[in-house]
Scaffold this motif. Structure first.
Motif, PDB file in Angstrom:
ATOM      1  N   ALA A  27      -6.898 119.996  25.654  1.00 34.80           N
ATOM      2  CA  ALA A  27      -5.644 119.473  26.202  1.00 34.80           C
ATOM      3  C   ALA A  27      -5.905 118.396  27.244  1.00 34.80           C
ATOM      4  O   ALA A  27      -5.204 117.377  27.302  1.00 34.80           O
ATOM      5  CB  ALA A  27      -4.831 120.617  26.812  1.00 34.80           C
ATOM      6  N   GLY A  42      -6.907 115.265  25.650  1.00 38.92           N
ATOM      7  CA  GLY A  42      -5.759 114.656  24.991  1.00 38.92           C
ATOM      8  C   GLY A  42      -4.984 113.711  25.881  1.00 38.92           C
ATOM      9  O   GLY A  42      -4.157 112.939  25.403  1.00 38.92           O
ATOM     10  N   THR A  43      -5.241 113.737  27.200  1.00 40.58           N
ATOM     11  CA  THR A  43      -4.576 112.818  28.121  1.00 40.58           C
ATOM     12  C   THR A  43      -5.255 111.456  28.158  1.00 40.58           C
ATOM     13  O   THR A  43      -4.802 110.554  28.876  1.00 40.58           O
ATOM     14  CB  THR A  43      -4.558 113.402  29.542  1.00 40.58           C
ATOM     15  OG1 THR A  43      -5.912 113.556  30.020  1.00 40.58           O
ATOM     16  CG2 THR A  43      -3.867 114.744  29.560  1.00 40.58           C
ATOM     17  N   ALA A  85      -0.134 118.541  31.149  1.00 43.29           N
ATOM     18  CA  ALA A  85      -0.688 118.987  29.870  1.00 43.29           C
ATOM     19  C   ALA A  85      -1.031 120.470  29.904  1.00 43.29           C
ATOM     20  O   ALA A  85      -0.822 121.198  28.915  1.00 43.29           O
ATOM     21  CB  ALA A  85      -1.935 118.163  29.536  1.00 43.29           C
ATOM     22  N   GLU A 109       2.121 122.626  29.765  1.00 47.45           N
ATOM     23  CA  GLU A 109       2.707 122.667  28.421  1.00 47.45           C
ATOM     24  C   GLU A 109       2.005 123.688  27.537  1.00 47.45           C
ATOM     25  O   GLU A 109       2.577 124.132  26.535  1.00 47.45           O
ATOM     26  CB  GLU A 109       2.631 121.278  27.790  1.00 47.45           C
ATOM     27  CG  GLU A 109       3.581 120.277  28.433  1.00 47.45           C
ATOM     28  CD  GLU A 109       3.426 118.885  27.848  1.00 47.45           C
ATOM     29  OE1 GLU A 109       2.479 118.679  27.058  1.00 47.45           O
ATOM     30  OE2 GLU A 109       4.239 118.002  28.188  1.00 47.45           O
ATOM     31  N   LEU A 110       0.768 124.046  27.892  1.00 43.54           N
ATOM     32  CA  LEU A 110       0.058 125.097  27.157  1.00 43.54           C
ATOM     33  C   LEU A 110       0.478 126.491  27.601  1.00 43.54           C
ATOM     34  O   LEU A 110       0.064 127.486  27.008  1.00 43.54           O
ATOM     35  CB  LEU A 110      -1.451 124.950  27.348  1.00 43.54           C
ATOM     36  CG  LEU A 110      -2.176 123.872  26.537  1.00 43.54           C
ATOM     37  CD1 LEU A 110      -3.663 123.903  26.856  1.00 43.54           C
ATOM     38  CD2 LEU A 110      -1.955 124.070  25.044  1.00 43.54           C
TER      39      LEU A 110
END
Length: 353
Positions: free
Chosen positions: A49, A52-53, A86, A89-90
Motif C-alpha cells: 500500500a 502504491g503511493t 493509504a 484505507e486498508l
C-alpha cells in the motif's frame, strides 16, 4: 525559527478509538530515523500500500518500513499524509508523529562518514566472497575437464557417452557461473571503492565549498517562496511579455519550508566552521573573488593558470594544458596576484608550482 514538533493521532472518520487503545501503526519522522512506519507485519499488505503511493518504501530486517534517504532531512509532509491515507484505507488505525528538529550537524557528518566506511567494509567482504565462489566454480570446471584433457572425443555409441554429455553440460554451466560471479565481484569492488571515496570526500574542502554553494542557493529559493516574488519575463529586446506572481507560502507548505530552512541553516553553519578550519590549516583558500584580477595566477584542481576573466560565479583561466577553462569560484585553491610590471598576457606555461 522555533523547533517544529508535532504529535498527533488520527483515526479513520468512521472509527472512534478509545484513548487507551494503541494504534495499529505508528507513522513518523525524526531526523535520526527518517520517515518510518512501525508496527507492520509480513504479509499484512502495508508495504504494498505504501509503495502504491509512488514512493519506494523499503523494509529493515526488524520489520520497520522506511523511505530511503529521508534521514537528517526535513519531513516531507505531503508524502507522510499520502501514506497515512493509504494505510487507513486498508483499515488500520494510524498515529502520525512528526518531529522536524534537525540533529547536531557535526554528529550528522560523523554518522555519514561512519556509514560510508561500514558500507565499504561490507562490500569488500561481499566482493571477496564472490571472487572465492568464482574461483571455486573454475576449479570445478578444471576438475571435470580432466577426462577430456587428452582431447578424447565423446563416443556417441559408447556406454560412457551419457555421462560425458552431462559433464560437458556441467562444464558449460559452471564456466558461465564463474564468469557471472567474477563480474559481480568486480562490480562490488567498484562500489566499495565508491563508498571509500564518499567517506574521503566528506573532508575535502572543495566538496565542502560546493555543498555550501548549493545550500545557499536552496536557502535563497526558500526565502523567495516564503516572502513571495514577482518574476518578469523579457524577450530578446528587453521588453516584458509576461509576469509570474508567486504568493507567499501558507499552511502546511510554509511549515515544510520553514523546517527545511532550519535543516539547511544548521548544515551551512557547520560547513562554514569546517571550511574555516581548512583555511586555518592551509588546506583551502581563504581569500575573496573581489581580489582576483585578469592576469593573476590561480590554482584549481592542483593546476595553476592565468586568469582571463572573472565572472560573478566563475573564473576563466588559461592553463598549460588547455585555454579558456571555466571554473566555479569554490574550486579556487590558491591565488597569486600578478607582479607589477609583468605582462598580463603571460601564459600559464611559464608558471611554477
Amino acid at each position: 525559527m522555533n523547533n517544529t514538533t508535532e504529535h498527533t493521532e488520527t483515526t479513520a472518520p468512521d472509527q472512534v478509538l478509545d484513548q487507551a487503545q494503541e494504534p495499529d501503526l505508528v507513522l513518523g519522522h525524526t531526523s535520526a530515523d527518517g520517515t518510518t512506519v512501525v508496527g507492520s507485519r509480513k504479509g499484512d499488505g502495508v508495504l504494498a500500500a505504501l509503495r502504491g503511493t509512488g514512493v519506494q518504501w523499503r523494509a529493515t530486517r526488524d520489520g520497520v518500513l522506511y523511505i530511503p534517504r529521508s534521514r537528517d532531512k526535513a519531513p516531507y509532509r505531503y508524502r507522510i499524509e499520502q501514506a497515512a491515507t493509504a494505510l487507513r484505507e486498508l483499515g488500520f488505525t494510524v498515529s502520525v508523529e512528526i518531529d522536524g528538529t534537525p540533529r547536531d550537524a557535526a554528529q550528522v557528518r560523523a554518522d555519514k562518514h561512519e556509514q560510508a566506511e561500514r558500507r565499504a567494509e561490507a562490500l569488500d567482504g561481499k566482493a571477496a566472497r564472490l571472487s572465492a565462489a568464482s574461483s571455486a566454480a573454475r576449479a570445478t570446471v578444471d576438475r571435470i575437464s580432466e577426462r577430456f584433457a587428452g582431447g578424447q572425443p565423446i563416443l556417441v555409441d559408447h556406454y560412457s557417452a551419457p555421462k560425458a554429455f552431462r559433464d560437458r553440460d556441467r562444464m558449460h554451466a559452471k564456466t558461465r557461473q564463474a564468469i557471472d560471479l567474477d563480474q559481480q565481484a568486480t562490480t562490488t569492488a567498484w562500489r566499495a571503492d565508491a563508498a571509500r571515496t564518499t567517506a574521503a570526500s566528506l573532508g575535502n574542502p572543495i566538496t565542502l565549498a560546493r555543498r555550501m554553494a548549493t545550500v545557499q542557493t536552496d536557502l535563497r529559493g526558500i526565502d523567495r517562496e516564503l516572502a513571495g516574488n514577482v518574476r518578469r519575463h523579457l524577450d530578446g529586446h528587453g521588453n516584458e511579455y509576461m509576469r509570474t506572481v508567486t504568493k507567499p507560502a501558507e499552511g502546511a507548505w510554509r511549515t515544510q519550508l520553514l523546517e527545511r530552512q532550519q535543516h539547511l541553516q544548521a548544515e551551512l553553519e557547520h560547513s562554514r566552521e569546517l571550511y574555516a578550519e581548512h583555511v586555518r590549516e592551509g588546506r583551502a583558500w581563504g581569500g575573496t573573488v573581489a581580489d582576483i584580477k585578469p592576469g593573476d595566477l590561480v590554482k584549481t584542481h592542483n593546476d595553476w593558470g592565468v586568469v582571463v576573466k572573472v565572472n560573478p560565479t566563475t573564473i576563466v583561466v588559461d592553463t598549460v594544458h588547455m585555454a579558456g577553462l571555466k571554473r566555479p569560484h569554490f574550486e579556487i585553491q590558491d591565488h597569486r596576484p600578478r607582479p607589477a610590471g609583468d605582462d598580463a598576457n603571460a601564459t600559464a606555461g611559464n608558471t611554477t608550482t
